[in-house]
Every structure is written in C-alpha cells, then in structure tokens.
Design an enzyme around this catalytic site. Structure first.
Site, PDB file in Angstrom:
ATOM      1  CG  ASP A   1      -2.021   0.614   1.457  1.00  0.00           C
ATOM      2  OD1 ASP A   1      -2.506   1.523  -0.213  1.00  0.00           O
ATOM      3  OD2 ASP A   1      -2.705   1.210   2.160  1.00  0.00           O
TER       4      ASP A   1
ATOM      5  CD  GLU B   1      -6.496   0.961  -3.745  1.00  0.00           C
ATOM      6  OE1 GLU B   1      -7.400   0.058  -4.115  1.00  0.00           O
ATOM      7  OE2 GLU B   1      -6.703   1.846  -3.482  1.00  0.00           O
TER       8      GLU B   1
HETATM    9 ZN    ZN Z   1      -4.433   5.591   1.762  1.00  0.00          ZN
END
Ligand code: ZN
Length: 525
Positions: A188, A303
């Site tokens: 992430d 993403e």
């Molecule tokens: Zn975030």
C-alpha cells in the site's frame, strides 16, 4: 471420521481438504501424537502428507506428517518418527521461518496471495502481524474477497516490518484458521520505484501507487492566469501529449454515463484538473511501467490512490485522471479518490452523508464507464456510517481498506488482560501524540482524553470508545512498537506476549470489530 494413521495409510487423503471443526477426533489424535495443541482448522491433507499448525506454550510450529517410505520435500525442522503397529509414521516439526512459509505457499496454494476477483473486497491491515486469524473470522461467510496481507511502506518503516514479514504473517494466519478461499496482498501507498522492487520480491500481488506528493493542491483555488501557467508547464513529453491535443480531447466535452450521470469538463475545469493531477498522472505511469518490467510475466494488480491529498477529488477530476491513465496504457483494478467530508483516522466519517452519496454515485459511474474498476475507500477504519451507502451505490465495484483499527482493538484486549501494560502505553502515547500526529489526518487533542491516573482498571478500555482516545493511540503506534528500553523493545514483546497468552480474547475482540465493517458490505445480508 477416519483417524490420522488410517488417513495417512490410505491412498487418497484429499478427503481432509475441508477445515476440521472444534473437537474433531482426528485433531485430538494429532494433538496427542505430537504432544502439542493442534489448531483444528489448520489440519489439511495434501498428496500423502498431513500438515497442521500446533502450539507449545507460546510458540507455534508447523507439523508435517507422512508414512514411510514416502517423503516430503522443502521443509526444514526437527525430525520425528513414530512406530504405530505396522505403520511407520515420519514427521517434521518446523519453526515458522521465512523458508518454511515459502515452502508452505508452494505446497498449499491457498496460503499464497492471489489476484482478487471482481467482487467487493476488504483489506485488513495488521500492524502486529498476528491478527489474520481474527480477520478470517470476520470475513468468513460474507462473500467479500479479503486482502489479509496489506501494509503501507510508511507503516512498515514505522513498525520495523519488512514486506516479506507482512506476506508471511498472512500465510501463517490463513493456515492457522483454515481459510481455503484465497486472499489478496496489497503493498500500500508506494511512492518510489524501490518500494515496488522490495514488495515485488516479497511476493505481493497488488500494488497501490500513491502519487500524492505530485498532486498540486494549489490548483484547487488558483485563478485562471495561474492555472494557464501551470497547465502549460506540465511534463507534456512524459504525458505523451501537448497542450492543444489535451484541450481538443477534453475541453467543453460532456460525457453521459450510466444512471443519468453527466460529467462536464469546461475549459476551466480541464485546466484545474490537469494542473492539479497532471504530474501525478505522469508519476503513476512511470511507476506502472516500472512495475510491468519488475513483475515480468507474474500477474499483478494495481490501485491508484490520491486519498491522502489536501483537497477532494471532484468527479470531473477523477474522470480526467482515469481517462488519461487509460490513454497512457495503465491497467488498474481500483482507484481511491479523496472524498468529500473528513476521513480522519480511527473514527467515523465527518461531513454530509447526502453529499458523500451524491459524489460517490458519480465516482462509481466513472469507474464503471472507464473500467470497470473498483472505487477504493481508504482510511476505512471505523467509518460505520458510510459502508452501507458505498455498498448500495457501488454494487461489486467497492474496495474498503482498513489498517489501524485492528491494532486499536488489540490494545483493547491488552487493557482487558494486562491493565498495567495498557496504562504504560497510554501514558507514553500522551507524550508522543503531538509529534506523531504530524503526518496523519486527525483532529483530537490530548486534553480530550482521560489520563491513565484518572482511570480505574475496568475503565481503561473506555479510552478506545471515544474518538480522541482512538486517535491518540492510533497515530502513536509506530512509537509504541519501536520504543526501546536498554537493548530490548519497551512494549512490543510484552504486547505480543499478552495477546498470545489470551489469544481467543484477542481474536474475538478484533473479529467482532472488523465484522462491523464487513457486515454492511456483505453479500449475505
Ligand atoms: Zn490511503
């Protein structure tokens, strides 16, 4: 139920492919045989061997058993031999090492991360590295696709964890809890190419590119002259376009999307969108191409997230960003806009839910039109008022990401089982908060939280029931988990020990809390 020796003696042991339930006779037999407590749900047969996770005091060990003269390759541990009548059983008791985690993924594919499907998905970050079994319990039966290995580079740095540890924790967690339906892994908020390299090497399958540092928030309120200047100065070569080309493509165009959603980009809207996001698009393309080269023929998902920027992403800006990424050949599965209202860490949404819904519908219409891809809701911890709205508007096109809330609920377990330790952590958080909050979107002040000396033992957990207390403990996790006393960690090992000693209490508290997030987006409501 067949017994373990008879299962092993048989030709086909695949009838042990479903997770065993509590008090299963075969699990009992295994526990007796090994002299350890076997996690029932972990027991699995593959080929001619049986695999399970067992516990000896606070240590968890992988056990592999088979019948001689067959053998099992790839694992390393202490050898076992049992002579039971005519059956000669062999085995290995293996530490949960990196090499054994890797061998386990090779052997049992459900222990390895995989690409997600097109269903709603839910990401559960795990800062302590022991919460996956609780996350499995929260997601089981909901039909939602889980991401159990998820951590941002920033969090890995703050907790002193490596990308490999994040993957391995999820591997051991799904094995322990018998989750056989697959899970995703999300590296992430990656900002640099070297972040990609490290996470790709560890086996991540999804990469969230965060070009937030390249978003020009000044464009939000800049006047026409400044916007025109910023527009002209964009890295047009990198964007493989020119000022006139871009104008011709977008200015004054109206796009009719499903559900009666219209996206209009006036000349001014275009300039603003491009000035604000142009460099971020160029950076995303660069990162994407680096990822393509790094991954070679390994499949992966992408993403794009701009959720941590100062100003909301308007639907027109979202449209421009997605259309440009598409033109430049980027393929992605989800996109995280910065929504209207406040998505502060660790607490519920602040702002107008009507406005959130109106904008959300438009974001989804764009995602369906230019993708389809999912709308990703970051800082998804504890946003209880928005999940049902998001699920209703998005259909399948929804991803929810949570990270800090499992740590907070782990601290709730600590407050229950070791009040003294929780008091120390709370006092330390008070000292650290004003420094640690700098990089987080939070509004709490320390004066809003009761100090440890004002609380009785049975009131300690109530700190986690108020917004300010949650934020205080949320943003100080890095300091808490890396604090040292002499040459050893000040809190981390004691937190882990307390939670391992009271494992069911920990799992139960975290699972219940995460379930409150997943229920509103469940397919089985
Ligand atoms: Zn975030």
């Amino acid at each position: 139920m067949q017994t373990i020796p008879s299962l092993l003696a048989g030709k086909d042991v695949s009838n042990l492919s479903a997770a065993l339930q509590k008090d299963d006779a075969a699990a009992h037999e295994l526990s007796t045989l090994l002299g350890m407590i076997v996690y029932e749900r972990s027991v699995v047969a593959k080929g001619s061997a049986i695999y399970c996770l067992a516990r000896k005091e606070l240590e968890k060990l992988l056990c592999v058993l088979w019948i001689a003269p067959r053998s099992v390759e790839g694992f390393s541990g202490n050898g076992l031999a049992f002579g039971r009548k005519r059956i000669q059983m062999r085995g290995l008791i293996c530490p949960r090492s990196e090499a054994n985690a890797s061998a386990l993924r090779e052997t049992l594919s459900f222990c390895a991360p995989q690409l997600l499907d097109r269903r709603r998905s839910f990401g559960a970050g795990d800062r302590l590295g022991i919460a996956t079994p609780a996350h499995v319990r929260a997601i089981r039966g909901t039909g939602v696709s889980p991401i159990f290995a998820q951590q941002s580079i920033r969090e890995m740095e703050r907790t002193g964890r490596s990308p490999q540890q994040v993957i391995d924790s999820a591997t051991w967690g799904v094995f322990e809890e018998g989750w056989r339906d697959g899970f995703g892994s999300d590296a992430d908020h990656l900002k640099r190419p070297e972040d990609i390299d490290r996470c790709a090497a560890a086996g991540f399958t999804m990469f969230t590119i965060d070009p937030g540092d390249h978003v020009d928030n000044e464009a939000q309120s800049a006047n026409a002259a400044i916007l025109a200047k910023k527009f002209d100065a964009l890295p047009w070569a990198e964007l493989e376009s020119t000022v006139p080309k871009c104008r011709k493509q977008y200015a004054g165009k109206i796009s009719d999307l499903a559900g009666g959603v219209k996206i209009t980009l006036s000349e001014q809207d275009l300039m603003r969108a491009a000035a604000k996001y142009g460099k971020a698009i160029a950076h995303t393309v660069k990162m994407y191409r680096h990822l393509v080269t790094t991954m070679g023929n390994r499949p992966f998902e992408l993403e794009m997230s701009v959720d941590e920027t100062a100003t909301p992403t308007t639907p027109a800006e979202h449209y421009f960003v997605a259309a440009e990424l598409k033109r430049l050949g980027v393929k992605w599965v989800s996109l995280a806009p910065r929504f209207v209202g406040d998505f502060e860490k660790g607490i519920d949404y602040k702002g107008s839910l009507d406005e959130f819904e109106r904008r959300f519908v438009e974001h989804v219409a764009i995602a369906a039109h230019l993708g389809p891809y999912k709308i990703s809701l970051h800082s998804g911890s504890d946003k209880f008022s928005v999940y049902a709205i998001a699920a209703r508007c998005a259909g399948d096109l929804l991803h929810v990401k949570t990270a800090g809330t499992s740590y907070l609920e782990a601290l709730r377990a600590v407050a229950t089982v070791d009040p003294g330790l929780f008091r120390e952590i709370l006092a330390f958080a008070f000292e650290r908060y004003d420094t640690d909050r700098a990089t987080y979107h939070v509004s709490a002040t320390t004066s809003q939280v009761r100090r440890p000396e004002q609380l009785k033992d049975n009131e300690l957990a109530s700190v986690l029931d108020v917004n300010a207390g949650r934020q205080l403990l949320h943003v100080t996790y890095g300091s808490v988990l890396t604090a040292r006393e002499g040459n050893k960690p000040r809190f981390k090992d004691r937190i882990l020990t307390a939670l391992k000693q009271h494992e069911e209490i920990h799992y139960d508290i975290v699972a219940k809390h995460i379930r409150r997030h997943v229920d509103p987006i469940s397919y089985n409501r």
